[in-house]
Enzyme design. Structure first.
Site, PDB file in Angstrom:
ATOM      1  N   GLY A 123       0.807  -1.293   0.084  1.00 23.22           N
ATOM      2  CA  GLY A 123       0.039   0.123   0.028  1.00 23.22           C
ATOM      3  C   GLY A 123       0.814   1.463  -0.050  1.00 23.22           C
ATOM      4  N   LYS A 124       0.573   2.050  -0.828  1.00 23.04           N
ATOM      5  CA  LYS A 124       1.494   3.326  -0.902  1.00 23.04           C
ATOM      6  C   LYS A 124       1.604   3.981   0.416  1.00 23.04           C
ATOM      7  CE  LYS A 124       1.570   5.884  -4.833  1.00 23.04           C
ATOM      8  NZ  LYS A 124       2.885   5.324  -5.127  1.00 23.04           N
ATOM      9  N   GLU A 147      -4.794   6.666  -3.153  1.00 26.36           N
ATOM     10  CA  GLU A 147      -4.980   5.365  -2.983  1.00 26.36           C
ATOM     11  C   GLU A 147      -6.514   5.145  -1.903  1.00 26.36           C
ATOM     12  OE1 GLU A 147      -1.805   2.388  -4.445  1.00 26.36           O
ATOM     13  OE2 GLU A 147      -1.967   2.327  -2.510  1.00 26.36           O
ATOM     14  N   ASN A 171       5.380  10.858 -10.950  1.00 23.29           N
ATOM     15  CA  ASN A 171       6.308  10.381 -11.743  1.00 23.29           C
ATOM     16  C   ASN A 171       5.893  11.175 -13.246  1.00 23.29           C
ATOM     17  OD1 ASN A 171       3.949   8.706 -12.704  1.00 23.29           O
ATOM     18  ND2 ASN A 171       4.892   7.068 -11.511  1.00 23.29           N
ATOM     19  N   ASP A 219       7.617   4.690  -3.200  1.00 22.68           N
ATOM     20  CA  ASP A 219       7.570   5.177  -1.895  1.00 22.68           C
ATOM     21  C   ASP A 219       8.522   5.473  -1.059  1.00 22.68           C
ATOM     22  OD1 ASP A 219       4.746   4.680  -2.666  1.00 22.68           O
ATOM     23  OD2 ASP A 219       4.869   2.596  -2.530  1.00 22.68           O
ATOM     24  N   ALA A 244      16.655   1.112  -2.049  1.00 22.64           N
ATOM     25  CA  ALA A 244      15.405   0.320  -1.944  1.00 22.64           C
ATOM     26  C   ALA A 244      14.946  -0.492  -3.013  1.00 22.64           C
ATOM     27  CB  ALA A 244      14.243   1.276  -1.895  1.00 22.64           C
TER      28      ALA A 244
END
Length: 312
Positions: free
Chosen positions: A41-42, A141, A185, A253, A283
């Site tokens: 989940g963002k 979201e 983005n 994220d 990441a």
């Protein structure tokens, strides 16, 4: 140094990630290599990113009354996230994200589930905690009206608002004018502005987005790095680091969590974006969005001279 205080208001999903050699064509069935059930989940990803870096991070969101919900709550606690603001929606399934990992990239379909029950009332219930935050970090979201309410509450108390506009959708002026930093983005930037963002065209689109209300625009460009624009319309390019890529799922994220941490710690925008770039580089070298979020020590002690920073 004072511990940064960050409130993340957003989604919590169980990511069901399938690995395959390639993406199937429409109507085609292919065999996958593996499947993973990963906390995601963002909103939750960004909360974990900030918490791993050492920020006091509180999450506001909604989980379902199922096994996924219990597992996600426990995972956040283990990552150091304050879950006081997370409610359980009885009789509702936890949100999921179906992720296909193939050829070094990902395709994602999100089913909101309990995330659709994260409401403005939940924001108002925790207004006192939002008022104490250095940074309030938002995504898309959860219901848009909840995001708008969160931004309005944050600005009423003079808090810094970062909006990661994903999944992309048209955004009202009332939200954009309460946004200090917006972080689309390339594809999100195109949808927000209706402009071509291929090649260097993204820079004109970033100017257009800045004119729509936010105070700063930071565009993430994947392997090309990122670029940011202040009110003077000057664009600064920030190169990416060439690292071995294992999983790009949490790249954006981790960038947003790193940006929130650095800004909350008092860094200027240039230093904050460079710091976020390092966080996102580390990441993607591990599998799983939350599992790959690095600690502050890892970011500070990693030998960045061993990886090449490529120009945008």
């Amino acid at each position: 140094m004072r511990v940064p205080n960050i409130v993340v208001i957003g989604s919590l999903n169980m990511d069901i990630a399938v690995e395959a050699e390639r993406s199937p064509s429409m109507g085609e069935t292919i065999m996958g290599k593996d499947v993973h059930f990963i906390p995601g989940g963002k909103g939750a990803n960004q909360a974990v990113a900030a918490a791993r870096l050492g920020a006091h991070t509180m999450m506001i969101g909604t989980l379902g009354s199922d096994a996924f919900g219990a597992e996600l709550r426990n995972s956040l606690v283990e990552s150091g996230v304050d879950v006081l603001g997370i409610k359980t929606a009885e009789g509702v399934p936890t949100g999921i994200a179906s992720i296909l990992l193939a050829q070094g990239d990902n395709q994602i379909v999100v089913v909101p589930g309990a995330n659709a029950h994260c409401l403005p009332e939940d924001v108002y219930q925790h207004e006192a905690l939002i008022a104490q935050a250095d940074v309030v970090l938002l995504q898309l979201e959860i219901p848009l009206r909840t995001v708008i309410a969160a931004a309005e509450v944050a600005k009423r108390h003079g808090r810094t608002v970062i909006l990661n506009p994903g999944p992309a959708r048209d955004l009202p002026e009332e939200l954009l004018k309460h946004t200090d930093y917006i972080t689309p983005n390339r594809s999100e930037l195109s949808l927000l502005t209706g402009m071509d963002t291929s090649g260097e065209q993204w820079k004109e689109a970033a100017k257009r987005l800045l004119e729509m209300g936010p105070r700063h625009v930071i565009t993430t460009l994947g392997s090309q790095g990122s670029g940011y624009m202040k009110s003077d319309m000057h664009i600064t390019d920030v190169p990416a680091y060439r690292v071995p890529v294992i999983d790009t799922t949490g790249a954006g994220d981790s960038f947003n969590g790193g940006l929130a941490y650095a800004l909350a710690a008092g860094e200027d925008l240039d230093n904050a974006v460079h710091f976020a770039t390092k966080v996102s580089a580390l990441a993607v070298t591990k599998f799983g969005a939350q599992a790959g979020m690095p600690s502050l020590e890892k970011v500070e002690t990693f030998d960045w001279s061993i990886v090449q920073a490529s120009p945008c």
